[in-house]
Design a protein around this motif. Structure first.
Motif: not given
Length: 146
Positions: A74-79, A102-107, A139-144
């Motif tokens: 839904a959104a991303r912010r690189h640092t 998108k599946t959990n936009p609050d997290n 890549t596993a970390a990307q899924s939350g």
């Protein structure tokens, strides 16, 4: 949003400030979903982009890879944190990226990453472009899921 990236000016090549400005703008573009074409224009026509396990060669493959990077996000912010120079045309950098899926936009999920960029040799009057860009991330970390 500020995308200022730290670097050692004493170790930077002559066009170091130009490369830093390019990368800062690149991450601004990367974090804006609607800028697919501008993202692709950051690369040479025959560039290679490796994003974790995904690889694209050339603009015709980079564009669909870019679209795919937004499928679940839904959104991303690189640092981007720091850049290290290796000659006139190559850098290594590291930082992190915060995702809202998108599946959990609050997290929000934070994923550290590192990258290697090889820039195309630049002639006077030409834009800076990446010839090779590889991002190393979990890549596993990307899924939350941890």
């Amino acid at each position: 949003m500020s995308y200022q990236i730290a670097y050692d000016t004493a170790r930077a090549p002559p066009r170091g400030a130009t490369l830093i400005a390019f990368m800062e703008d690149f991450y601004r573009t990367s974090d804006t979903e609607s800028l697919h074409e501008k993202y692709v224009q950051s690369f040479t026509e025959d560039a290679t982009l490796i994003m974790g396990p995904k690889e694209a060669k050339g603009a015709s493959e980079i564009l669909p890879l870019r679209h795919g990077l937004w499928t679940h996000v839904a959104a991303r912010r690189h640092t981007p944190t720091r850049i290290f120079f290796s000659g006139d045309n190559e850098i290594m950098l590291y930082g992190g990226v915060n995702y809202r899926l998108k599946t959990n936009p609050d997290n929000e999920v934070y994923v550290p990453w590192a990258g290697r960029v090889v820039f195309a040799p630049q002639k006077e009057g030409e834009d800076v472009k990446m010839q090779f860009y590889q991002v190393y991330l979990d890549t596993a970390a990307q899924s939350g899921k941890k």
